[in-house]
Design a protein around this motif. Sequence first.
Motif, short mmCIF file in Angstrom:
data_model
loop_
_atom_site.label_atom_id
_atom_site.label_comp_id
_atom_site.label_asym_id
_atom_site.label_seq_id
_atom_site.Cartn_x
_atom_site.Cartn_y
_atom_site.Cartn_z
N SER A 31 20.94 35.83 61.63
CA SER A 31 19.79 35.17 61.40
C SER A 31 18.99 34.79 62.77
O SER A 31 17.65 34.54 62.32
N ALA B 220 16.61 34.88 56.85
CA ALA B 220 17.26 34.45 58.36
C ALA B 220 17.71 33.05 58.00
O ALA B 220 18.66 32.49 58.31
N SER C 57 14.84 35.70 62.73
CA SER C 57 13.99 34.63 62.81
C SER C 57 13.04 34.91 63.76
O SER C 57 11.76 34.64 63.87
N GLY D 56 21.47 31.95 58.37
CA GLY D 56 22.14 30.83 59.32
C GLY D 56 22.74 29.94 58.50
O GLY D 56 23.88 29.42 59.10
N GLY E 103 18.58 29.62 64.48
CA GLY E 103 18.10 30.69 63.41
C GLY E 103 17.51 29.63 62.16
O GLY E 103 16.35 30.25 61.73
#
Length: 106
Positions: free
Chosen positions: A24, A44, A28, A48, A65
């Motif tokens: 994540s 992402a 990101s 997350g 993230g």
Amino acid sequence: MTNYPQTIRDGATAAPSKGLSISSLVLSLVSIPAGFTFVLPVIALVLGIVGLKFEQEGRAQAKAGIVISSILLAIWIVIVVIVVIVAIGLTIPALSSEYQNVYPLE
């Protein structure tokens, strides 16, 4: 099947997984120079949220993230709204009667 921690030689246990949380955060961060694509921040964000729920050891990476991808998605949505407003603003004068009097179709 049991959920016991995996034991390695000499009684040591395997490190807990942080794969979703790290993925994540990495996705990101990669989406920043990738031109604010819509797909990477969404992936992402999902990773997350799932990482935050299932991976206790990677909570900091999952939170980072989520925050970064949420900011990128918000910026992306603002840009799309601005483009739509500008497009509508440019289209409305073309539909008005004054514009057609100045530039007749025939």
